[in-house]
Design an enzyme around this catalytic site. Structure first.
Site, PDB file in Angstrom:
ATOM      1  N   SER A 152       0.872  -1.179   0.000  1.00  0.00           N
ATOM      2  CA  SER A 152       0.000   0.000   0.000  1.00  0.00           C
ATOM      3  C   SER A 152       0.901   1.217   0.000  1.00  0.00           C
ATOM      4  CB  SER A 152      -0.859   0.000   1.271  1.00  0.00           C
ATOM      5  OG  SER A 152      -1.428   1.280   1.501  1.00  0.00           O
ATOM      6  N   TYR A 165      -2.876  -1.311  10.409  1.00  0.00           N
ATOM      7  CA  TYR A 165      -2.787  -1.500   8.952  1.00  0.00           C
ATOM      8  C   TYR A 165      -1.451  -0.951   8.417  1.00  0.00           C
ATOM      9  CZ  TYR A 165      -4.185  -1.266   4.017  1.00  0.00           C
ATOM     10  OH  TYR A 165      -4.255  -1.412   2.659  1.00  0.00           O
TER      11      TYR A 165
HETATM   12  C1  BGC Z   1      -6.237   1.425   1.989  1.00  0.00           C
HETATM   13  C2  BGC Z   1      -7.401   2.280   1.525  1.00  0.00           C
HETATM   14  C3  BGC Z   1      -6.949   3.720   1.281  1.00  0.00           C
HETATM   15  C4  BGC Z   1      -5.690   3.760   0.432  1.00  0.00           C
HETATM   16  C5  BGC Z   1      -5.134   5.171   0.312  1.00  0.00           C
HETATM   17  C6  BGC Z   1      -5.118   1.574   1.002  1.00  0.00           C
HETATM   18  O1  BGC Z   1      -4.062   0.740   1.328  1.00  0.00           O
HETATM   19  O2  BGC Z   1      -6.668   0.080   2.117  1.00  0.00           O
HETATM   20  O3  BGC Z   1      -8.445   2.258   2.500  1.00  0.00           O
HETATM   21  O4  BGC Z   1      -7.981   4.423   0.609  1.00  0.00           O
HETATM   22  O5  BGC Z   1      -4.700   2.930   0.977  1.00  0.00           O
HETATM   23  O6  BGC Z   1      -5.087   5.851   1.547  1.00  0.00           O
END
Ligand code: BGC
Length: 267
Positions: A152, A165
């Site tokens: 991410s 996360y």
């Molecule tokens: C998350 C999303 C978020 C995106 C940008 C992703 O890894 O799961 O919820 O919109 O990152 O912030």
């Protein structure tokens, strides 16, 4: 020319929805045979399988919680029974359990780390064992195997309200690089994909009203939300021999979210 993954066996975790589904459809479109992993939503996984088959591809669904070693091993055994081996693993399964840091329960911390990070460890270890056992198969790929770790933008952008996360994604970055270093001599490539905001169920509240979408777009210089298919195309290319010299790095696909847009004309 579209890269070819003809005859290659690919496992995509969390392929019943969102980015995982987009990646599975794209890999199948390039000729790979798919295992569609899902944790809970059997019907959605079967719908992904049906879509692949309707387009002339090959796929079947396997239920497994990627944070459980026995379930991961059973899933790989099913894949080998059907396809004989694995060529491409896409570690995609992941979830969010958001809360303010001071309110975060140990349960929500552990769930996110287990699925997002430990799940990638368990699946990658199984795949790497098979890649090393089997080695390169010349007419399929120059590599003995490819592992794609879905990360991410939050492997580099800190994210208050989502620390479990963000910690899992930061962990994926160093996990991915470390196994890439260790596995490269075996001709195994390991790469990360760092999606920005992609329109999927995980971030629905960030795009499902015009106000929310406007706010989100202030974080995206390219001024559009991403689609699962954007990530699917990148994953297909990264898994192909077109990307044979890429290992141990994360490619961000984010419309510029990692460019600190708040600093445009500021600071
Ligand atoms: C998350 C999303 C978020 C995106 C940008 C992703 O890894 O799961 O919820 O919109 O990152 O912030």
């Amino acid at each position: 020319m579209n890269p070819s993954l003809k005859g290659q066996a690919a496992l995509v975790t969390g392929a019943d929805s969102g980015i995982g589904k987009g990646v599975a459809l794209a890999l199948a479109g390039a000729g790979a045979k798919l295992v569609i992993n899902y944790a809970h939503n059997h019907d959605a996984a079967e719908a992904t399988v049906a879509e692949i088959k309707a387009a002339g591809g090959e796929a079947f669904a396997v239920q497994a919680d990627v944070s459980h070693e026995d379930q991961v091993k059973a899933m790989f055994a099913q894949m080998y029974a059907q396809y004989g081996t694995i060529d491409i693993l896409v570690n995609n399964a992941g979830l969010q359990k958001d809360s303010r840091f001071v309110d975060m329960t140990l349960d929500d911390w552990n769930t996110v780390i287990s699925i997002n990070l430990t799940g990638q460890f368990l699946c990658s270890r199984e795949a790497a064992r098979e890649f090393i056992r089997r080695g390169v198969v010349e007419d399929r790929s120059r590599a003995a195997g490819k592992i794609i770790c879905m990360s991410s933008v939050h492997e580099v952008i800190p994210w208050g309200g989502h620390v479990n996360y963000a910690a899992s994604k930061g962990g994926i970055s160093m996990f991915m690089k470390s196994i890439a270093q260790e596995l490269a001599p075996h001709k195994i490539r390991v790469v990360g994909i760092g999606p920005g905001a992609i329109q999927t169920p995980i971030n629905k509240s960030a795009w499902d009203t015009p106000e929310a979408l406007d706010k989100l777009l202030t974080l995206i210089p390219y001024n559009r939300i991403g689609k699962p298919d954007d990530i699917g195309k990148l994953a297909t290319w990264l898994a192909s021999d077109e990307a044979d010299y890429i290992t141990g790095t994360t490619i961000f696909m984010d419309g510029g979210m990692t460019l600190y847009p708040g600093f445009a004309d500021n600071g």
